[in-house]
Scaffold this motif. Structure first.
Motif, PDB file in Angstrom:
ATOM      1  N   TRP A  46      56.735  26.170  22.758  1.00 16.07           N
ATOM      2  CA  TRP A  46      57.264  24.805  22.636  1.00 16.07           C
ATOM      3  C   TRP A  46      58.213  24.561  23.795  1.00 16.07           C
ATOM      4  CZ3 TRP A  46      62.128  23.529  19.497  1.00 16.07           C
ATOM      5  CH2 TRP A  46      62.370  22.147  19.502  1.00 16.07           C
ATOM      6  N   GLU A  47      57.949  23.480  24.525  1.00 15.81           N
ATOM      7  CA  GLU A  47      58.728  23.184  25.726  1.00 15.81           C
ATOM      8  C   GLU A  47      59.241  21.752  25.684  1.00 15.81           C
ATOM      9  OE1 GLU A  47      57.589  22.140  30.304  1.00 15.81           O
ATOM     10  OE2 GLU A  47      56.634  23.907  29.428  1.00 15.81           O
ATOM     11  N   ARG A  48      60.474  21.547  26.195  1.00 19.71           N
ATOM     12  CA  ARG A  48      61.036  20.199  26.305  1.00 19.71           C
ATOM     13  C   ARG A  48      61.686  20.021  27.673  1.00 19.71           C
ATOM     14  NH1 ARG A  48      65.158  20.279  21.618  1.00 19.71           N
ATOM     15  NH2 ARG A  48      65.154  22.450  22.290  1.00 19.71           N
ATOM     16  N   ASP A  49      61.410  18.863  28.289  1.00 22.13           N
ATOM     17  CA  ASP A  49      61.965  18.550  29.598  1.00 22.13           C
ATOM     18  C   ASP A  49      62.832  17.302  29.495  1.00 22.13           C
ATOM     19  OD1 ASP A  49      62.148  18.814  32.507  1.00 22.13           O
ATOM     20  OD2 ASP A  49      61.016  16.947  32.521  1.00 22.13           O
ATOM     21  N   GLN A  98      66.495  19.746  39.677  1.00 20.82           N
ATOM     22  CA  GLN A  98      66.544  18.332  40.024  1.00 20.82           C
ATOM     23  C   GLN A  98      65.198  17.865  40.541  1.00 20.82           C
ATOM     24  OE1 GLN A  98      69.592  18.353  43.113  1.00 20.82           O
ATOM     25  NE2 GLN A  98      68.021  18.253  44.699  1.00 20.82           N
ATOM     26  N   THR A  99      64.987  16.548  40.506  1.00 26.08           N
ATOM     27  CA  THR A  99      63.819  15.918  41.092  1.00 26.08           C
ATOM     28  C   THR A  99      64.287  14.706  41.889  1.00 26.08           C
ATOM     29  OG1 THR A  99      63.467  14.522  39.141  1.00 26.08           O
ATOM     30  CG2 THR A  99      62.282  16.626  39.223  1.00 26.08           C
ATOM     31  N   ILE A 100      63.415  14.227  42.764  1.00 21.14           N
ATOM     32  CA  ILE A 100      63.711  13.026  43.546  1.00 21.14           C
ATOM     33  C   ILE A 100      62.669  11.970  43.215  1.00 21.14           C
ATOM     34  CG2 ILE A 100      63.868  12.047  45.871  1.00 21.14           C
ATOM     35  CD1 ILE A 100      64.869  14.745  46.836  1.00 21.14           C
ATOM     36  N   GLU A 101      63.129  10.795  42.811  1.00 21.72           N
ATOM     37  CA  GLU A 101      62.235   9.700  42.463  1.00 21.72           C
ATOM     38  C   GLU A 101      62.728   8.427  43.132  1.00 21.72           C
ATOM     39  OE1 GLU A 101      61.662   9.426  38.229  1.00 21.72           O
ATOM     40  OE2 GLU A 101      61.927  11.593  37.990  1.00 21.72           O
ATOM     41  N   ASP A 102      61.856   7.828  43.939  1.00 20.02           N
ATOM     42  CA  ASP A 102      62.208   6.597  44.658  1.00 20.02           C
ATOM     43  C   ASP A 102      63.498   6.752  45.448  1.00 20.02           C
ATOM     44  OD1 ASP A 102      59.975   5.259  43.580  1.00 20.02           O
ATOM     45  OD2 ASP A 102      61.096   4.762  41.766  1.00 20.02           O
ATOM     46  N   GLY A 103      63.661   7.920  46.054  1.00 19.41           N
ATOM     47  CA  GLY A 103      64.823   8.165  46.892  1.00 19.41           C
ATOM     48  C   GLY A 103      66.077   8.559  46.149  1.00 19.41           C
ATOM     49  N   GLN A 104      66.028   8.573  44.830  1.00 22.53           N
ATOM     50  CA  GLN A 104      67.189   8.952  44.028  1.00 22.53           C
ATOM     51  C   GLN A 104      67.017  10.361  43.467  1.00 22.53           C
ATOM     52  OE1 GLN A 104      67.264   5.322  41.333  1.00 22.53           O
ATOM     53  NE2 GLN A 104      69.439   5.467  41.843  1.00 22.53           N
ATOM     54  N   THR A 105      68.124  11.086  43.391  1.00 25.82           N
ATOM     55  CA  THR A 105      68.099  12.449  42.856  1.00 25.82           C
ATOM     56  C   THR A 105      68.535  12.428  41.395  1.00 25.82           C
ATOM     57  OG1 THR A 105      68.615  13.389  45.027  1.00 25.82           O
ATOM     58  CG2 THR A 105      69.015  14.781  43.103  1.00 25.82           C
ATOM     59  N   PHE A 106      67.740  13.080  40.561  1.00 24.49           N
ATOM     60  CA  PHE A 106      68.037  13.146  39.128  1.00 24.49           C
ATOM     61  C   PHE A 106      68.107  14.604  38.680  1.00 24.49           C
ATOM     62  CE2 PHE A 106      65.865   9.103  39.768  1.00 24.49           C
ATOM     63  CZ  PHE A 106      66.676   8.213  39.060  1.00 24.49           C
ATOM     64  N   GLY A 107      69.084  14.906  37.855  1.00 24.83           N
ATOM     65  CA  GLY A 107      69.167  16.222  37.265  1.00 24.83           C
ATOM     66  C   GLY A 107      68.185  16.341  36.107  1.00 24.83           C
ATOM     67  N   HIS A 108      67.605  17.505  35.946  1.00 25.61           N
ATOM     68  CA  HIS A 108      66.764  17.708  34.770  1.00 25.61           C
ATOM     69  C   HIS A 108      66.892  19.135  34.280  1.00 25.61           C
ATOM     70  CE1 HIS A 108      62.842  19.723  36.170  1.00 25.61           C
ATOM     71  NE2 HIS A 108      63.580  19.666  37.243  1.00 25.61           N
ATOM     72  N   THR A 109      66.711  19.274  33.000  1.00 24.16           N
ATOM     73  CA  THR A 109      66.785  20.581  32.360  1.00 24.16           C
ATOM     74  C   THR A 109      65.502  20.824  31.579  1.00 24.16           C
ATOM     75  OG1 THR A 109      67.899  19.618  30.436  1.00 24.16           O
ATOM     76  CG2 THR A 109      69.299  20.556  32.157  1.00 24.16           C
ATOM     77  N   LEU A 110      65.187  22.084  31.436  1.00 28.27           N
ATOM     78  CA  LEU A 110      63.971  22.478  30.730  1.00 28.27           C
ATOM     79  C   LEU A 110      64.314  23.597  29.763  1.00 28.27           C
ATOM     80  CD1 LEU A 110      60.769  22.219  30.686  1.00 28.27           C
ATOM     81  CD2 LEU A 110      60.798  24.199  32.205  1.00 28.27           C
ATOM     82  N   THR A 111      63.879  23.461  28.529  1.00 32.84           N
ATOM     83  CA  THR A 111      64.030  24.549  27.562  1.00 32.84           C
ATOM     84  C   THR A 111      62.641  24.989  27.115  1.00 32.84           C
ATOM     85  OG1 THR A 111      64.154  23.061  25.645  1.00 32.84           O
ATOM     86  CG2 THR A 111      66.219  23.636  26.733  1.00 32.84           C
ATOM     87  N   VAL A 112      62.438  26.271  27.098  1.00 35.55           N
ATOM     88  CA  VAL A 112      61.160  26.863  26.703  1.00 35.55           C
ATOM     89  C   VAL A 112      61.424  27.845  25.578  1.00 35.55           C
ATOM     90  CG1 VAL A 112      59.171  28.206  27.463  1.00 35.55           C
ATOM     91  CG2 VAL A 112      60.264  26.621  29.051  1.00 35.55           C
ATOM     92  N   ILE A 113      60.770  27.647  24.453  1.00 37.63           N
ATOM     93  CA  ILE A 113      60.939  28.537  23.302  1.00 37.63           C
ATOM     94  C   ILE A 113      59.593  29.135  22.914  1.00 37.63           C
ATOM     95  CG2 ILE A 113      61.540  28.668  20.852  1.00 37.63           C
ATOM     96  CD1 ILE A 113      63.664  26.589  21.312  1.00 37.63           C
ATOM     97  N   VAL A 114      59.565  30.448  22.825  1.00 31.18           N
ATOM     98  CA  VAL A 114      58.372  31.149  22.352  1.00 31.18           C
ATOM     99  C   VAL A 114      58.470  31.249  20.837  1.00 31.18           C
ATOM    100  CG1 VAL A 114      56.915  33.171  22.612  1.00 31.18           C
ATOM    101  CG2 VAL A 114      58.464  32.516  24.462  1.00 31.18           C
ATOM    102  N   THR A 115      57.580  30.568  20.154  1.00 32.73           N
ATOM    103  CA  THR A 115      57.606  30.613  18.693  1.00 32.73           C
ATOM    104  C   THR A 115      56.886  31.858  18.189  1.00 32.73           C
ATOM    105  OG1 THR A 115      55.503  29.477  18.239  1.00 32.73           O
ATOM    106  CG2 THR A 115      57.416  28.089  18.778  1.00 32.73           C
TER     107      THR A 115
END
Length: 325
Positions: free
Chosen positions: A140-143, A108-125
């Motif tokens: 190759w990475e995606r957030d 998760q991250t906090i932006e302007d006092g709000q909490t947001f969920g986030h996911t990250l995928t990392v693939i080794v090609t």
């Protein structure tokens, strides 16, 4: 320093199932994130009791001067393009890279006092990009923020003969409402950028830091040092002993620090923070997958698509590189 700086360290296998913990456990059983201890010396002075002179036969006492500590900035010294004979075999104890591996992170991250969920995928090609004559593994990475793609990136890493893992550059795309709004690429040898060390084979425990890359044109100046060693942490993917924790920061974000937790033979399993970190980002390894032929082929195709855009959005930097193969 990008907010998402998960270090490209890739697990070979997932550990035992464990609790979904966002706070690390130290080896002594305590919890929480603790900043490095700091001591501040207050200089004192005493005026002379009298204006009397020191006898000529007695030389005045001299106080040894302590050299001022040099600022920790600039590129990593010691780069040698001839020291990468098997550069795509990345077997660093703390930073193993295995093509065909997909790592899934959640936090998760906090932006302007709000909490947001986030996911990250990392693939080794299984793709390779040659930079300054050195073959690099293409990652190759995606957030995602609340399920919406916020950033995609190609990163390039190679292992030196002594086991140090070097980062030769990145091409990130930042999105807003599905449109590219920023692509701050940096590539070794272009516009003053120089490769840096993502992880040393023998991480120094004397408090010294190392540059993880140097991209002055885009304010990329990340550095790292060992924060703690021989720790324990539990994440969704499992519990790990003997964990190495590094402290990472950037001149572009003064006071903000990321803590990355590395398990031997596995890689980066957790991300925490301390200090003046506005987003208070956390991530933990949820699962590790081995891609089948179809999955690897799809990842390869997506990496090619991202590179094609890179040649358009970053003509003055990425446009000066050879295509991935």
């Amino acid at each position: 320093m990008r907010r998402i700086r998960i270090g490209y360290a890739f697990a070979l296998t997932a550990g035992l199932a464990g609790p979904l913990a966002l706070v690390a456990c130290s080896s002594d059983g305590s919890t929480g994130v603790q900043a490095p201890a700091q001591t501040t010396a207050t200089p004192t002075s005493r005026p002379d009791a009298s204006p009397s002179k020191t006898p000529a036969t007695t030389p005045p006492t001299k106080t040894p001067s302590t050299p001022a500590k040099q600022p920790e900035t600039g590129p990593e010294p010691g780069y040698d393009r001839t020291a990468f004979k098997r550069s795509t075999a990345v077997t660093n104890k703390w930073y193993p890279v295995r093509p065909g591996t997909r790592l899934n992170y959640r936090g998760q991250t906090i932006e302007d006092g709000q909490t947001f969920g986030h996911t990250l995928t990392v693939i080794v090609t299984d793709l390779v990009k040659v930079i300054d004559g050195v073959p690099n593994v293409v990652v190759w990475e995606r957030d995602f923020k609340e399920g919406v793609l916020e950033e995609a990136e190609l990163a390039f890493v190679a292992q030196a003969d002594n086991g140090d893992v070097w980062r030769f550059g990145e091409y990130p795309e930042v999105y807003e409402e599905g449109q590219v709004v920023e692509a701050p690429a940096w590539i070794h040898g272009v516009k003053g950028a120089q490769a840096g060390i993502s992880m040393k084979a023998q991480p120094p425990t004397d408090g010294s830091s190392y540059a993880q890359g140097w991209g002055p044109a885009v304010d990329w100046s990340d550095r790292a040092k060992v924060f703690k060693a021989n720790q324990k942490t539990c994440v969704k993917a499992g519990c790990f002993q003997g964990v190495l924790i590094t402290d990472e920061w950037s001149a572009a974000e003064p006071g903000a620090h990321q803590l990355k937790y590395y398990a031997a033979g596995v890689g980066n399993v957790r991300v925490g923070y301390y200090g003046n970190d506005p987003t208070k980002e956390t991530l933990e390894l949820v699962s590790v997958q081995r891609l089948n032929k179809a999955g690897l082929a799809q990842a390869r195709a997506e990496a090619f698509k991202l590179e094609k855009r890179a040649y358009g959005y970053s003509k003055d930097v990425y446009g000066r590189t050879a295509p991935i193969k």
